[in-house]
Every structure is written in C-alpha cells, then in structure tokens.
Scaffold this motif. Structure first.
Motif, PDB file in Angstrom:
ATOM      1  N   ALA A   9       0.832  -1.203   0.000  1.00 33.88           N
ATOM      2  CA  ALA A   9       0.000   0.000   0.000  1.00 33.88           C
ATOM      3  C   ALA A   9       0.871   1.259   0.000  1.00 33.88           C
ATOM      4  N   ASP A  10       1.949   1.268   0.769  1.00 34.28           N
ATOM      5  CA  ASP A  10       2.834   2.422   0.832  1.00 34.28           C
ATOM      6  C   ASP A  10       3.536   2.672  -0.505  1.00 34.28           C
ATOM      7  N   GLU A  11       4.026   1.628  -1.142  1.00 36.55           N
ATOM      8  CA  GLU A  11       4.711   1.765  -2.436  1.00 36.55           C
ATOM      9  C   GLU A  11       3.754   2.264  -3.519  1.00 36.55           C
ATOM     10  N   ILE A  12       2.555   1.717  -3.551  1.00 35.47           N
ATOM     11  CA  ILE A  12       1.582   2.129  -4.564  1.00 35.47           C
ATOM     12  C   ILE A  12       1.129   3.568  -4.338  1.00 35.47           C
ATOM     13  N   SER A  13       0.959   3.979  -3.089  1.00 34.95           N
ATOM     14  CA  SER A  13       0.531   5.354  -2.823  1.00 34.95           C
ATOM     15  C   SER A  13       1.588   6.360  -3.278  1.00 34.95           C
ATOM     16  N   ARG A  14       2.854   6.001  -3.230  1.00 33.13           N
ATOM     17  CA  ARG A  14       3.918   6.892  -3.723  1.00 33.13           C
ATOM     18  C   ARG A  14       3.805   7.107  -5.227  1.00 33.13           C
ATOM     19  N   VAL A  15       3.504   6.051  -5.965  1.00 39.32           N
ATOM     20  CA  VAL A  15       3.370   6.169  -7.423  1.00 39.32           C
ATOM     21  C   VAL A  15       2.054   6.842  -7.781  1.00 39.32           C
ATOM     22  N   ARG A  18       1.570  10.803  -7.862  1.00 38.75           N
ATOM     23  CA  ARG A  18       2.374  11.623  -8.783  1.00 38.75           C
ATOM     24  C   ARG A  18       1.773  11.596 -10.192  1.00 38.75           C
ATOM     25  N   PRO A  19       1.538  12.785 -10.770  1.00 33.80           N
ATOM     26  CA  PRO A  19       0.995  12.811 -12.130  1.00 33.80           C
ATOM     27  C   PRO A  19       2.048  12.532 -13.195  1.00 33.80           C
ATOM     28  N   LEU A  20       3.330  12.736 -12.837  1.00 31.16           N
ATOM     29  CA  LEU A  20       4.412  12.506 -13.800  1.00 31.16           C
ATOM     30  C   LEU A  20       5.349  11.434 -13.267  1.00 31.16           C
ATOM     31  N   LEU A  21       5.910  10.682 -14.181  1.00 36.89           N
ATOM     32  CA  LEU A  21       6.826   9.605 -13.830  1.00 36.89           C
ATOM     33  C   LEU A  21       8.082   9.768 -14.671  1.00 36.89           C
ATOM     34  N   VAL A  22       9.236   9.752 -14.042  1.00 37.36           N
ATOM     35  CA  VAL A  22      10.511   9.886 -14.749  1.00 37.36           C
ATOM     36  C   VAL A  22      11.172   8.519 -14.789  1.00 37.36           C
ATOM     37  N   LEU A  23      11.543   8.082 -15.988  1.00 36.87           N
ATOM     38  CA  LEU A  23      12.210   6.795 -16.158  1.00 36.87           C
ATOM     39  C   LEU A  23      13.601   7.002 -16.728  1.00 36.87           C
ATOM     40  N   LEU A  24      14.550   6.279 -16.201  1.00 33.92           N
ATOM     41  CA  LEU A  24      15.904   6.290 -16.758  1.00 33.92           C
ATOM     42  C   LEU A  24      15.945   5.303 -17.912  1.00 33.92           C
ATOM     43  N   THR A  25      16.712   5.615 -18.938  1.00 35.46           N
ATOM     44  CA  THR A  25      16.738   4.786 -20.140  1.00 35.46           C
ATOM     45  C   THR A  25      18.130   4.195 -20.381  1.00 35.46           C
ATOM     46  N   ALA A  26      18.206   3.408 -21.428  1.00 38.56           N
ATOM     47  CA  ALA A  26      19.474   2.788 -21.815  1.00 38.56           C
ATOM     48  C   ALA A  26      20.462   3.836 -22.310  1.00 38.56           C
ATOM     49  N   ARG A  33      13.369  10.103 -19.453  1.00 40.95           N
ATOM     50  CA  ARG A  33      12.161  10.369 -20.227  1.00 40.95           C
ATOM     51  C   ARG A  33      11.031  10.575 -19.231  1.00 40.95           C
ATOM     52  N   VAL A  34      10.158  11.545 -19.513  1.00 43.58           N
ATOM     53  CA  VAL A  34       9.070  11.893 -18.597  1.00 43.58           C
ATOM     54  C   VAL A  34       7.754  11.413 -19.193  1.00 43.58           C
ATOM     55  N   PHE A  35       6.966  10.748 -18.349  1.00 46.22           N
ATOM     56  CA  PHE A  35       5.682  10.212 -18.772  1.00 46.22           C
ATOM     57  C   PHE A  35       4.583  10.728 -17.860  1.00 46.22           C
ATOM     58  N   GLU A  36       3.406  10.904 -18.430  1.00 52.05           N
ATOM     59  CA  GLU A  36       2.230  11.310 -17.674  1.00 52.05           C
ATOM     60  C   GLU A  36       1.322  10.098 -17.510  1.00 52.05           C
ATOM     61  N   LEU A  37       0.776   9.914 -16.309  1.00 54.18           N
ATOM     62  CA  LEU A  37      -0.118   8.791 -16.045  1.00 54.18           C
ATOM     63  C   LEU A  37      -1.566   9.238 -16.186  1.00 54.18           C
ATOM     64  N   LEU A  53      -1.293  -1.122  -9.337  1.00 55.69           N
ATOM     65  CA  LEU A  53      -1.740   0.114  -9.957  1.00 55.69           C
ATOM     66  C   LEU A  53      -1.510  -0.027 -11.451  1.00 55.69           C
ATOM     67  N   CYS A  54      -2.570   0.128 -12.237  1.00 59.68           N
ATOM     68  CA  CYS A  54      -2.454   0.095 -13.696  1.00 59.68           C
ATOM     69  C   CYS A  54      -2.882   1.452 -14.238  1.00 59.68           C
ATOM     70  N   ALA A  55      -2.174   1.934 -15.243  1.00 65.17           N
ATOM     71  CA  ALA A  55      -2.476   3.244 -15.807  1.00 65.17           C
ATOM     72  C   ALA A  55      -2.013   3.305 -17.256  1.00 65.17           C
ATOM     73  N   ALA A  56      -2.620   4.218 -17.997  1.00 62.49           N
ATOM     74  CA  ALA A  56      -2.136   4.533 -19.333  1.00 62.49           C
ATOM     75  C   ALA A  56      -1.005   5.541 -19.153  1.00 62.49           C
ATOM     76  N   MET A  57       0.023   5.422 -19.963  1.00 63.30           N
ATOM     77  CA  MET A  57       1.207   6.254 -19.814  1.00 63.30           C
ATOM     78  C   MET A  57       1.548   6.860 -21.171  1.00 63.30           C
TER      79      MET A  57
END
Length: 67
Positions: A9-15, A18-26, A33-37, A53-57
């Motif tokens: 529950a704690d891990e999912i509430s952190r994600v 947040r409306p934006l998610l930053v991912l590190l790439t290769a 790269r910045v993604f919106e959920l 938690l499932c979302a469109a990104m």
C-alpha cells in the motif's frame, strides 16, 4: 502504453500520488524520459496485502512542471 506497478500500500501510494513519472533509459537513448499517467486504477489483493496500480502512460515534453 499501459503500465502496471505491483507493491505494498505504501509503495503504490507513492506512485499513485504523482501525475508525472521519470524513467531512466538505456545508454543510447536520452538519459531520462518523462511520462504522464492517465486513467489509473488500483486493484487490491487484501489476503496477500499486495496492490496493483495500472495506468495509461504517455510521454510528455512538458518542461514547465516541477518534478
């Protein structure tokens, strides 16, 4: 693109909070790269105390927001 996160529950509430998610790439791609959920849904598995938690990104280039 659809994405799902599994966790407590704690891990999912952190994600989820947040409306934006930053991912590190290769190496050969841009470093971050910045993604919106959108349309996020949380599924609970109370017997195991695990959540999903499932979302469109979608990728965004909105640099005016604070991450």
């Amino acid at each position: 693109m659809k994405i799902c996160f599994h966790g407590t529950a704690d891990e999912i509430s952190r994600v989820a909070g947040r409306p934006l998610l930053v991912l590190l790439t290769a190496r050969d791609l841009p470093r971050m790269r910045v993604f919106e959920l959108h349309h996020s849904r949380i599924h609970a598995h109370p017997s195991h105390k695990r959540y999903r938690l499932c979302a469109a990104m979608t990728e965004t280039t909105d640099e005016g927001r604070n991450l």
